[in-house]
Design a protein around this motif. Structure first.
Motif, mmCIF file in Angstrom:
data_model
loop_
_atom_site.group_PDB
_atom_site.id
_atom_site.type_symbol
_atom_site.label_atom_id
_atom_site.label_comp_id
_atom_site.label_asym_id
_atom_site.label_seq_id
_atom_site.Cartn_x
_atom_site.Cartn_y
_atom_site.Cartn_z
ATOM 1 N N GLY A 1 -3.104 7.371 -2.071
ATOM 2 C CA GLY A 1 -2.929 6.378 -1.222
ATOM 3 C C GLY A 1 -2.071 6.278 -0.115
ATOM 4 N N GLU A 2 -1.974 5.305 0.529
ATOM 5 C CA GLU A 2 -1.463 5.038 1.896
ATOM 6 C C GLU A 2 0.135 5.106 1.541
ATOM 7 O OE1 GLU A 2 -1.189 1.813 5.611
ATOM 8 O OE2 GLU A 2 -2.152 1.468 3.929
ATOM 9 N N ASN A 3 0.650 4.540 0.418
ATOM 10 C CA ASN A 3 2.013 4.468 0.262
ATOM 11 C C ASN A 3 2.892 5.790 -0.542
ATOM 12 O OD1 ASN A 3 2.100 1.814 1.170
ATOM 13 N ND2 ASN A 3 1.331 1.215 -0.616
ATOM 14 N N ARG B 1 -0.718 10.394 1.443
ATOM 15 C CA ARG B 1 -2.037 9.986 2.322
ATOM 16 C C ARG B 1 -2.852 11.232 2.391
ATOM 17 N NH1 ARG B 1 2.004 8.652 7.010
ATOM 18 N NH2 ARG B 1 3.260 10.275 5.887
ATOM 19 N N LYS C 1 -6.446 6.247 -3.998
ATOM 20 C CA LYS C 1 -5.116 5.447 -4.486
ATOM 21 C C LYS C 1 -5.328 5.951 -5.865
ATOM 22 C CE LYS C 1 -3.347 1.041 -5.467
ATOM 23 N NZ LYS C 1 -3.525 -0.596 -5.414
ATOM 24 N N TYR D 1 -6.218 5.419 7.740
ATOM 25 C CA TYR D 1 -5.372 4.254 7.435
ATOM 26 C C TYR D 1 -4.885 3.486 8.747
ATOM 27 C CZ TYR D 1 -4.821 7.135 3.235
ATOM 28 O OH TYR D 1 -4.911 8.087 2.264
#
Length: 397
Positions: free
Chosen positions: A294-296, A299, A303, A390
């Protein structure tokens, strides 16, 4: 004095084609909300201001989405950046995603320098992800398209974080953190023999996870939003005992470090580094297991692509502004990045912790206007499973 601000904005949409021509449109609520505080700083002391922020967007997972946000800023002489801030927002989509959030931030509590942030969040989604537990869980594009890895979830959370200043010298700050929260989560299978229904991991029937915690934070970055040098580190410990009526008795240890270096020999390119380690103990429901993807974190992977008792990951980025127009206060930047990490459990040989890491890489653009603190970011990342796009506000870290 009371000031009322009403902001009406036309719907925005950004359409990007990526993996299997999926269309992805990002909701701009975070962007709009970020602009308001910068405007609000110019208001006179002992005043109150309001901002009404509509948001619209589309995401292939949640469908057409729209929401509203009401921000309230209260100002008092001698208290910066404000006396208190309240954000009330809602988001609803055509595919059954609902989110309501109340945020209350107060820089000075009970006459002290302690800064407290309270959040109350209610969330429902039909497209949570579960790929199994472990670092080597399999993935199939056909099963992904058939929603085999998806399930529905409903969650409720109250979170309170307070920063107590211990010391400050020039730009270096050390804060003690006190943490507390209550959360309830219940997952549902999607009725199509999804993976979560087949495996039924611990936490499949949902429950309460309530916690208290402590932490320590060090920060000497030159700028919180567009850092060019300095570092930030934090250590946090969360306890979920039966005393707090938690259905799962567990603990979580989290440590994170960020380092920023300006490479003057490379046209002032910024080298940004981040490392993160999260370790859980006890009876941990699957939705509280440390995860990657996921983005955090990593990447390029969806997720929560990998879950287990522990997770470690690290990010490396090279950032540079390639075009600047001082007259219109506009900057355009580019960055390249690589993310990597893995999950592991208590029984793993620690010698293998630094092996079999999942690695991704990607390219990105950054755009800044109005203020150097407002940065719009677009990242495109590549992984073995799929490619992901993203859009967001601010650098990842």
């Amino acid at each position: 004095m009371r000031t009322i601000i009403l902001i009406f904005l036309k719907p925005y949409s950004f359409t990007i084609a990526f993996h299997h021509s999926v269309v992805y449109l990002v909701i701009l609520y975070a962007l709009l909300a970020s602009i308001q505080p910068i405007q609000a700083r110019s208001f006179q002391a002992d005043s109150t201001s309001y901002a009404f922020l509509p948001s619209f967007g589309y995401n292939s997972d949640v469908g057409i989405a729209g929401g509203l946000a009401l921000n309230r800023y209260s100002y008092k002489t001698g208290i910066n950046p404000y006396k208190s801030f309240i954000d009330l927002s809602t988001l609803v989509s055509s595919k059954g995603y609902y989110n309501a959030r109340l945020t209350y931030n107060r820089p000075e509590v009970f006459g002290t320098n302690a800064r407290t942030n309270l959040e109350i969040i209610i969330n429902r989604t039909l497209n949570d992800n579960y790929f199994g537990i472990g670092n080597q869980t399999s993935f199939s594009n056909n099963l992904w398209d058939d929603n085999h890895y998806n399930f529905e979830s409903i969650s409720f959370e109250i979170d309170v974080r307070t920063r107590h200043p211990l010391s400050q010298k020039n730009t270096t700050k050390v804060d003690f953190l006190s943490l507390a929260g209550f959360s309830y989560n219940i997952p549902y299978d999607n009725g199509n023999k999804s993976l979560i229904e087949v495996q039924q991991p611990l936490g499949f029937k949902g429950g309460w996870v309530n916690y208290v915690g402590i932490g320590l934070m060090w920060d000497n970055r030159d700028n919180e939003f567009a850092t060019t040098f300095g570092n930030q580190s934090s250590i946090e410990l969360y306890l979920m005992p039966e005393l707090l009526f938690s259905d799962y008795q567990m603990a979580v240890f989290l440590v994170e470090a960020k380092q920023f270096i300006t490479l003057s020999a490379l046209s002032n390119t910024v080298l940004a580094l981040r490392g993160n380690l999260e370790h859980s103990f006890g009876d941990v429901p699957f939705w509280k297991l440390p995860y990657l993807g996921g983005e955090n974190s990593i990447r390029g992977y969806p997720k929560a692509r990998f879950r287990d008792s522990s997770a470690m990951f690290y990010n490396v980025e090279l950032r540079n502004w390639i075009f600047t127009d001082e007259e219109y206060d506009v900057k355009l930047g580019a960055h390249i990045f690589s993310d990597a990490g893995r999950v592991f459990n208590h029984s793993e040989d620690w010698d293998r912790v630094f092996l079999e890491h999942k690695r991704t890489w990607g390219l990105g653009l950054a755009f800044s206007t109005f203020s150097s603190d407002i940065i719009f970011r677009a990242d495109y990342a590549f992984s073995r499973d799929m490619n992901r796009f993203y859009l967001g506000l601010g650098y990842l870290f």
